[in-house]
Design a protein around this motif. Structure first.
Motif, PDB file in Angstrom:
ATOM      1  N   PHE A   1      -8.936  -0.332   7.943  1.00 43.04           N
ATOM      2  CA  PHE A   1      -7.076  -0.144   7.579  1.00 43.04           C
ATOM      3  C   PHE A   1      -6.295  -0.315   9.044  1.00 43.04           C
TER       4      PHE A   1
ATOM      5  N   SER B   1       1.008  -1.372   0.263  1.00 42.24           N
ATOM      6  CA  SER B   1      -0.233  -0.063  -0.595  1.00 42.24           C
ATOM      7  C   SER B   1       0.927   0.914   0.071  1.00 42.24           C
TER       8      SER B   1
ATOM      9  N   THR C   1      -4.461   4.531   1.069  1.00 50.24           N
ATOM     10  CA  THR C   1      -5.865   3.949   1.557  1.00 50.24           C
ATOM     11  C   THR C   1      -6.456   4.569   1.263  1.00 50.24           C
TER      12      THR C   1
ATOM     13  N   TYR D   1      -9.991   3.435  10.420  1.00 51.91           N
ATOM     14  CA  TYR D   1      -9.100   3.149  10.829  1.00 51.91           C
ATOM     15  C   TYR D   1      -8.772   2.043  12.704  1.00 51.91           C
TER      16      TYR D   1
END
Length: 121
Positions: free
Chosen positions: A66, A45, A94, A107
């Motif tokens: 993520f 990523s 991302t 997240y």
């Protein structure tokens, strides 16, 4: 619902991925970076979105989770450039991918928080 788990090869991401896969109403795709795991898709990523695999780009996400990054605290302190790429650049890429997909972004970070002198808290 389509859910993409970035960092599904790690401890937290792997548990999230496994839990979500049990729900037959969810279509879940997980990624790994360097530690190959069967059924996960390789993703670095840190690279620009135009170089991400077609399998990921074409996966119409409703949610992107993520939970990737460089988790070795000592390594982060020693190699600031690597830490920045793994923990900032990959996050930014991302998040941008999530925005382009019009997907919700989740997240999940570490619970190992410290100020460099004291901690962990």
């Amino acid at each position: 619902m389509n859910i993409l788990v970035i960092g599904a090869s790690g401890l937290v991401g792997g548990n999230i991925y496994s839990h979500l896969k049990k729900n037959e109403n969810l279509n879940v795709l997980g990624t790994y970076n360097s530690f190959e795991i069967k059924d996960l898709v390789q993703l670095d990523s840190e690279i620009s979105l135009d170089k991400w695999s077609h399998q990921i780009i074409s996966f119409k996400c409703d949610v992107v989770i993520f939970c990737a990054g460089l988790t070795n605290v000592e390594k982060c302190e020693i190699d600031e450039e690597l830490s920045y790429r793994r923990n900032i650049i990959s996050f930014e890429n991302t998040l941008l991918f999530s925005k382009k997909q019009k997907a919700r972004f989740v997240y999940i970070s570490t619970d190992y928080v410290f100020d460099g002198e004291n901690g962990p808290y």
